[in-house]
Design an enzyme around this catalytic site. Sequence first.
Site, PDB file in Angstrom:
ATOM      1  N   CYS A  34       6.645  -7.398  -0.790  1.00 16.36           N
ATOM      2  CA  CYS A  34       5.585  -6.718  -1.834  1.00 16.36           C
ATOM      3  C   CYS A  34       4.513  -7.807  -2.033  1.00 16.36           C
ATOM      4  O   CYS A  34       3.357  -7.319  -1.992  1.00 16.36           O
ATOM      5  CB  CYS A  34       6.153  -7.440  -3.030  1.00 16.36           C
ATOM      6  SG  CYS A  34       8.034  -6.364  -3.804  1.00 16.36           S
ATOM      7  N   ASP A  35       4.135  -9.003  -1.599  1.00 18.70           N
ATOM      8  CA  ASP A  35       3.440  -9.639  -1.469  1.00 18.70           C
ATOM      9  C   ASP A  35       3.196 -10.656   0.082  1.00 18.70           C
ATOM     10  O   ASP A  35       1.880 -10.764  -0.201  1.00 18.70           O
ATOM     11  CB  ASP A  35       3.364 -10.531  -2.397  1.00 18.70           C
ATOM     12  CG  ASP A  35       3.699  -9.900  -3.895  1.00 18.70           C
ATOM     13  OD1 ASP A  35       3.070  -9.055  -4.072  1.00 18.70           O
ATOM     14  OD2 ASP A  35       4.572 -11.023  -4.974  1.00 18.70           O
ATOM     15  N   CYS A  46       9.021 -11.726  -3.094  1.00 21.88           N
ATOM     16  CA  CYS A  46       9.465 -10.781  -2.423  1.00 21.88           C
ATOM     17  C   CYS A  46       8.250 -10.752  -1.688  1.00 21.88           C
ATOM     18  O   CYS A  46       7.210 -11.109  -1.723  1.00 21.88           O
ATOM     19  CB  CYS A  46       9.386  -9.428  -3.247  1.00 21.88           C
ATOM     20  SG  CYS A  46       8.593  -7.834  -2.040  1.00 21.88           S
TER      21      CYS A  46
END
Length: 309
Positions: free
Chosen positions: A134-135, A131
């Site tokens: 997300c990261d 992701c």
Amino acid sequence: MEKVVIIGSGPAGWTAALYTARAQLAPLVLMGQQPGGLLTTTSIVENFPGFPDGVDGYELMTRMQKQAERFGAKASFGIVDSVDFSKRPFTLVVDGEKVSAETVIIATGASHKHLGVPGEHELENRGTTYCATCDGALPMFRNQPLVVVGGGDSACEEALYLTRFGSEVFLIHRRDSLRASKIMVERTLGNPKIKPVWDSVVTEVNDVAQGKVTGVKLKNLKTGAETVLPCAGVFIAIGHVPNTNIFKGAITTDENGFIVPQRGTMTNVPGVFVAGDCADHVYRQAITAAGAGCAAAIDAERFLAAQNH
Ligand SMILES: Cc1cc2nc3c(=O)[nH]c(=O)nc-3n(C[C@H](O)[C@H](O)[C@H](O)COP(=O)(O)OP(=O)(O)OC[C@H]3O[C@@H](n4cnc5c(N)ncnc54)[C@H](O)[C@@H]3O)c2cc1C
């Protein structure tokens, strides 16, 4: 007989539990094989509002559970084996036992597809991720070469997003053209920071011995040539599988198995609602799952109120 049964204990499930518990419906939350959901597999969550310094994924989910339980939500470690939505009350078979429910909220999430190559799993959260949203912004990826694996819209989106952080982004695809939509292909291939690597697959993620991603081993499917591409991160974007097998035949899904709500969060079965990643192949974030959990809870509460009048 339960008024509300919630299947799943990720952000969607616990938010639905919080709202239905505060509406005094004493929801039963069946937590499934992964109590707390996908976020429990990650360390720091930096984009859930209310946590300016970030929050550990496991801690965030424990807090959500505690908050819902404070108002009367009941947690159970059960896994739903099968459902009968053909008549109300609905019947769920949970670890072999029958549970009856006036309403059900499905919040079973989705699993990402894995490459299944050496090093991938070992280096998860240490450079291997599924992701970019997300990261991608994490310090370890800043100004470093990054790799995205995939050739669809998601892979293109991930690659484009990562150009903000990485020094360059290599897009590894097993074919010689992307299968993303035309506009995404144009944007992706037109971005000077994105370098496509065609006809190639990742055969290994390096370097488990160092405990971090240092590169990927590639194989060219046309020539058979093997090379190593140095990078600090591998973003795998080869698709998601919604956890909806147990609802096959009972609930309307799209061709990939994602549940398709008919009105608000209500499914094709009146009294059965859906929230989170099992119905969302676009956003797939904790906050969007939580928002959908809230909506499903309000829809279920109103459905029950309408039935009782
Ligand atoms: C490594 C990683 C890092 C991430 N980082 C972030 C981030 O920083 N920020 C962000 O916003 N998002 C992040 N995400 C995405 C986020 O985790 C998901 O979008 C979110 O968890 C989706 O919530 P959900 O409630 O729909 O499903 P999930 O969290 O996937 O929960 C699904 C639940 O359903 C249960 N379940 C499934 N089948 C059954 C069954 N048959 N019976 C009973 N229960 C069942 C499971 O046990 C689980 O509790 C990350 C994801 C991953 C994998």
